[in-house]
Design a protein around this motif. Structure first.
Motif, PDB file in Angstrom:
ATOM      1  N   CYS A  15       0.806  -1.236   0.000  1.00  0.00           N
ATOM      2  CA  CYS A  15       0.000   0.000   0.000  1.00  0.00           C
ATOM      3  C   CYS A  15       0.836   1.281   0.000  1.00  0.00           C
ATOM      4  N   THR A  20      -2.650   5.180  -5.177  1.00  0.00           N
ATOM      5  CA  THR A  20      -3.864   5.599  -4.460  1.00  0.00           C
ATOM      6  C   THR A  20      -3.571   5.978  -2.997  1.00  0.00           C
ATOM      7  N   TYR A  21      -2.422   5.541  -2.509  1.00  0.00           N
ATOM      8  CA  TYR A  21      -2.044   5.817  -1.117  1.00  0.00           C
ATOM      9  C   TYR A  21      -1.611   7.278  -1.023  1.00  0.00           C
ATOM     10  N   TYR A  34      -4.623  -2.890   4.857  1.00  0.00           N
ATOM     11  CA  TYR A  34      -6.079  -2.727   4.942  1.00  0.00           C
ATOM     12  C   TYR A  34      -6.833  -4.043   4.793  1.00  0.00           C
ATOM     13  N   GLY A  48      -5.594   3.433  -9.065  1.00  0.00           N
ATOM     14  CA  GLY A  48      -5.036   2.107  -9.316  1.00  0.00           C
ATOM     15  C   GLY A  48      -4.762   1.427  -7.985  1.00  0.00           C
ATOM     16  N   ILE A  50      -2.462  -1.925  -6.287  1.00  0.00           N
ATOM     17  CA  ILE A  50      -1.407  -2.912  -6.546  1.00  0.00           C
ATOM     18  C   ILE A  50      -1.493  -4.128  -5.622  1.00  0.00           C
ATOM     19  N   CYS A  51      -2.658  -4.327  -5.007  1.00  0.00           N
ATOM     20  CA  CYS A  51      -2.854  -5.528  -4.183  1.00  0.00           C
ATOM     21  C   CYS A  51      -2.572  -6.804  -4.983  1.00  0.00           C
ATOM     22  N   TYR A  66      -8.565  -2.844  -3.738  1.00  0.00           N
ATOM     23  CA  TYR A  66      -9.026  -1.671  -2.975  1.00  0.00           C
ATOM     24  C   TYR A  66      -9.521  -2.041  -1.577  1.00  0.00           C
ATOM     25  N   CYS A  68      -8.391  -0.777   0.937  1.00  0.00           N
ATOM     26  CA  CYS A  68      -8.473   0.497   1.676  1.00  0.00           C
ATOM     27  C   CYS A  68      -9.893   1.052   1.629  1.00  0.00           C
TER      28      CYS A  68
HETATM   29  S1  SF4 Z   1      -5.638  -1.340  -0.848  1.00  0.00           S
HETATM   30 FE1  SF4 Z   1      -4.954  -1.230  -2.972  1.00  0.00          FE
HETATM   31  S2  SF4 Z   1      -5.609   0.816  -3.639  1.00  0.00           S
HETATM   32 FE2  SF4 Z   1      -5.666   0.825  -1.436  1.00  0.00          FE
HETATM   33  S3  SF4 Z   1      -3.670   1.663  -0.842  1.00  0.00           S
HETATM   34 FE3  SF4 Z   1      -3.516  -0.602  -0.818  1.00  0.00          FE
HETATM   35  S4  SF4 Z   1      -2.699  -1.149  -2.822  1.00  0.00           S
HETATM   36 FE4  SF4 Z   1      -3.496   0.935  -2.949  1.00  0.00          FE
END
Ligand code: SF4
Ligand code: SF4
Length: 73
Positions: A15, A20-21, A34, A48, A50-51, A66, A68
């Motif tokens: 994250c 998006t962070y 998250y 975007g 990156i999970c 997502y 988060c």
């Molecule tokens: S959950 Fe996904 S979109 Fe959200 S901060 Fe983490 S990698 Fe980024």
């Protein structure tokens, strides 16, 4: 499988490298992982996720993105 909220997983969470962070997550919230925790309290501007590249995500066979926004896996 429930993702463990532990230091090992936190260190591997991608994250903090994600587009998006944003500033709120970085400087106010200062959390990540998250998929094991609650969703963020910050406003999320989706840039975007990156999970899908994350070793924690592959270890636990996560299919969503997502975290988060959606919170715990
Ligand atoms: S959950 Fe996904 S979109 Fe959200 S901060 Fe983490 S990698 Fe980024
Ligand atoms: S799957 Fe996403 S939220 Fe979970 S540890 Fe990886 S980057 Fe972080």
């Amino acid at each position: 499988m429930k993702v463990l909220d532990n230091n090992e997983n936190l260190m591997r969470c991608l994250c903090p490298n994600c587009p998006t962070y944003g500033a709120c997550m970085k400087t106010e919230e200062k959390t990540a992982l998250y998929c094991a925790r609650n969703s963020t309290r910050c406003a999320v501007d989706k840039q975007g996720c990156i999970c899908g590249e994350c070793p924690v995500g592959s270890d636990y066979r996560l299919n969503d993105m997502y975290y988060c926004v959606i919170g715990k896996a």
